[in-house]
Design a protein around this motif. Structure first.
Motif, PDB file in Angstrom:
ATOM      1  N   LYS A   6      28.158   7.011 -27.893  1.00 42.40           N
ATOM      2  CA  LYS A   6      26.941   7.543 -28.506  1.00 42.40           C
ATOM      3  C   LYS A   6      26.476   8.813 -27.821  1.00 42.40           C
ATOM      4  N   GLY A  52      27.340   6.760 -20.192  1.00 39.16           N
ATOM      5  CA  GLY A  52      27.384   7.817 -21.211  1.00 39.16           C
ATOM      6  C   GLY A  52      26.940   9.141 -20.621  1.00 39.16           C
ATOM      7  N   ARG A  53      25.624   9.279 -20.509  1.00 40.01           N
ATOM      8  CA  ARG A  53      25.011  10.548 -20.094  1.00 40.01           C
ATOM      9  C   ARG A  53      25.621  11.134 -18.814  1.00 40.01           C
ATOM     10  N   HIS A  84      21.565  -4.013 -20.493  1.00 38.14           N
ATOM     11  CA  HIS A  84      21.371  -2.547 -20.442  1.00 38.14           C
ATOM     12  C   HIS A  84      19.864  -2.320 -20.461  1.00 38.14           C
ATOM     13  N   TYR A 136      11.637  13.531 -27.146  1.00 37.75           N
ATOM     14  CA  TYR A 136      11.221  12.855 -25.906  1.00 37.75           C
ATOM     15  C   TYR A 136      10.484  13.785 -24.952  1.00 37.75           C
ATOM     16  N   GLY A 182      23.095   3.924 -18.133  1.00 39.10           N
ATOM     17  CA  GLY A 182      21.725   4.332 -17.822  1.00 39.10           C
ATOM     18  C   GLY A 182      21.548   5.276 -16.664  1.00 39.10           C
ATOM     19  N   SER A 200      17.901   4.295 -20.206  1.00 40.74           N
ATOM     20  CA  SER A 200      18.721   5.472 -19.973  1.00 40.74           C
ATOM     21  C   SER A 200      17.961   6.483 -19.115  1.00 40.74           C
ATOM     22  N   ARG A 236      16.347  16.537 -28.287  1.00 42.33           N
ATOM     23  CA  ARG A 236      15.721  15.856 -27.138  1.00 42.33           C
ATOM     24  C   ARG A 236      14.338  16.400 -26.753  1.00 42.33           C
ATOM     25  N   TYR A 286      23.863  13.379 -25.797  1.00 42.11           N
ATOM     26  CA  TYR A 286      22.799  13.218 -26.798  1.00 42.11           C
ATOM     27  C   TYR A 286      22.334  14.580 -27.326  1.00 42.11           C
ATOM     28  N   GLU A 304      28.877   0.674 -18.817  1.00 44.83           N
ATOM     29  CA  GLU A 304      28.942   1.500 -20.038  1.00 44.83           C
ATOM     30  C   GLU A 304      28.208   2.807 -19.764  1.00 44.83           C
TER      31      GLU A 304
HETATM   32  N1  LLP Z   1      24.989   0.780 -23.287  1.00 45.44           N
HETATM   33  C1  LLP Z   1      24.022   0.539 -24.186  1.00 45.44           C
HETATM   34  C2  LLP Z   1      23.894  -0.790 -24.754  1.00 45.44           C
HETATM   35  C3  LLP Z   1      23.149   1.578 -24.570  1.00 45.44           C
HETATM   36  O1  LLP Z   1      22.192   1.335 -25.444  1.00 45.44           O
HETATM   37  C4  LLP Z   1      23.296   2.868 -23.992  1.00 45.44           C
HETATM   38  C5  LLP Z   1      22.417   3.975 -24.378  1.00 45.44           C
HETATM   39  C6  LLP Z   1      24.328   3.076 -23.063  1.00 45.44           C
HETATM   40  C7  LLP Z   1      25.157   1.998 -22.720  1.00 45.44           C
HETATM   41  C8  LLP Z   1      24.576   4.413 -22.416  1.00 45.44           C
HETATM   42  O2  LLP Z   1      23.514   4.814 -21.663  1.00 45.44           O
HETATM   43  P1  LLP Z   1      23.590   6.132 -20.750  1.00 45.44           P
HETATM   44  O3  LLP Z   1      24.573   5.866 -19.632  1.00 45.44           O
HETATM   45  O4  LLP Z   1      24.024   7.254 -21.593  1.00 45.44           O
HETATM   46  O5  LLP Z   1      22.204   6.291 -20.255  1.00 45.44           O
HETATM   47  N2  LLP Z   1      19.083   9.606 -27.042  1.00 45.44           N
HETATM   48  C9  LLP Z   1      18.510   9.304 -25.745  1.00 45.44           C
HETATM   49  C10 LLP Z   1      19.315   8.279 -24.994  1.00 45.44           C
HETATM   50  C11 LLP Z   1      19.504   6.986 -25.735  1.00 45.44           C
HETATM   51  C12 LLP Z   1      20.348   5.980 -24.983  1.00 45.44           C
HETATM   52  C13 LLP Z   1      20.678   4.823 -25.857  1.00 45.44           C
HETATM   53  N3  LLP Z   1      21.489   3.829 -25.220  1.00 45.44           N
HETATM   54  C14 LLP Z   1      18.342  10.603 -24.957  1.00 45.44           C
HETATM   55  O6  LLP Z   1      18.671  11.665 -25.480  1.00 45.44           O
HETATM   56  O7  LLP Z   1      17.849  10.588 -23.835  1.00 45.44           O
END
Ligand code: LLP
Length: 380
Positions: free
Chosen positions: A47, A266-267, A186, A307, A226, A189, A303, A362, A264
């Protein structure tokens, strides 16, 4: 930070576009591998950025895929992620999406409600297969991040709450087409305070023990993603301190030897390798500030509007010019179409190239065609 050659290349291109530095992405991946001393399973959260070139690099690194829609599962399969490395989460998986994932024998469904358990069991029964499931638990741990990206509190829609556990155990016992393999968490983020992850570990320890006592052994513990990045200093902190992050789990997570740990992310993998490159269209003198009107807007990078997120803005054409006060805005017919207010930036002129930094996560994935804007392009 862009070198002369890169800026030269930008000059010949139509703006706006996303620019990705694959060299930095590769270095970030290497840093994760170096820091991952305990052989944790890393699934990349599509995502954050599902651009095929980026996905290819990540797949080559041996990471798995974390998907939240049927189309993300499809993209992961097309790119060549092994089905046995694909997990599928989300509160609202449609029958079509579940069927697609079942047909591709993905590793695991992260199930978010009792009702979903019932539907998944039914759909797996229709195909005469067994679906591996991990239960997404809402641990009620505060991630101390923006309220729109907090997911692990009781008030959030995500996951199964502890008061539902008894019912969940009953449901799993009678579901012949579900194979319970683990627990998923989770909490949110852009988390920069690592103590939130320590608190998560302490909750996971309790929940893990409870499941084991009840005869449901979680072979897999998925701690989600996150981990946040530094949006104010993207060059001096281009790569996150992954070692300190993993150390929190090494120090506070109590697991049995047979349990596998998954993440998991992402960012923190892709944010810093991407920038949105734009040009100044107009300068408008205001009373207390000047408006720098760019050819990129909230349609390319949502973003800041959604946010109130901060992204560093750089004038690549006049980096050392004398500073003036600007509201940096886009062309979209919305007042929220603003990348930053009252910023002190080197003097801007029509045609100057502007970089909006830390936009690899994102950014492109959340772009839209509102106002019938052109689809945003990616440059490498
Ligand atoms: N796993 C699950 C179940 C999630 O919902 C998410 C992100 C991740 C992993 C990955 O999280 P990360 O490592 O990327 O923080 N659009 C928002 C962020 C939404 C995150 C949604 N879930 C932004 O631009 O800040």
């Amino acid at each position: 930070m862009f070198n002369e050659n890169t800026i030269q290349k930008f000059q010949s291109l139509e703006t706006p576009f996303y620019y990705y530095n694959l060299d930095l992405l590769q270095k970030t991946i290497e840093a994760i591998k170096q820091a991952n001393k305990k052989n944790y399973h890393i699934h990349y959260a599509l995502k954050a950025n599902a651009n095929p070139k980026i996905l290819n690099l990540i797949k080559e690194a041996g990471f798995g895929a974390d998907c939240v829609s049927g189309n993300e599962v499809k993209r992961a399969v097309e790119i060549g992620f092994k089905s046995s490395d694909i997990v599928f989460a989300g509160v609202g998986k449609s029958d079509k999406e579940i069927n697609f994932a079942l047909d591709n024998s993905i590793f695991c469904f992260n199930v978010e409600s009792i009702h979903e358990l019932q539907v998944l069991n039914e759909l797996a029964k229709n195909k005469n297969v067994k679906a591996n499931i991990a239960l997404r638990i809402n641990p009620n741990v505060d991630a101390h991040t923006h309220k729109y990206i907090t997911t692990g509190l009781e008030e959030n829609k995500f996951g199964i709450n502890p008061y539902e556990f008894e019912q969940v155990f009953e449901e799993i016992k009678k579901s012949a087409h579900l194979n319970f393999i683990g627990l998923h968490f989770h909490i949110g983020s852009q988390i920069q305070d690592l103590s939130a992850f320590k608190n998560l570990c302490l909750r996971v320890n309790e929940i893990n023990k409870h499941f084991i006592q009840q005869g449901f052994f979680p072979q897999h513990l998925n701690l989600g993603g996150g981990l946040g990045v530094n949006y104010t200093e993207p060059d001096t902190h281009a790569i996150v301190d992954f070692e300190s992050y993993f150390n929190v789990f090494r120090d506070f997570l109590e697991t049995q030897t047979e349990q596998h740990i998954h993440f998991e992310l992402g960012r923190c993998i892709v944010a810093q390798c991407g920038s949105l490159i734009s040009r100044v269209l107009y300068i408008k003198k205001g009373i207390n500030t000047n408006f720098a009107i760019l050819d990129a807007g909230m349609t390319e990078l949502l973003r800041p509007a959604l946010y109130q997120a901060f992204h560093k803005i750089e004038n690549l054409s006049n980096p050392n010019g004398k500073t003036e006060k600007y509201d940096v805005v886009g062309p979209i017919c919305e007042s929220s179409d603003c990348f930053g207010k009252a910023l002190m930036l080197p003097e801007m002129q029509r045609g100057n190239l502007i970089a909006i930094r830390s936009a690899g996560a994102y950014g492109e994935v959340m772009s839209s065609r509102y106002n019938l804007r052109d689809e945003v392009v990616a440059v490498f």
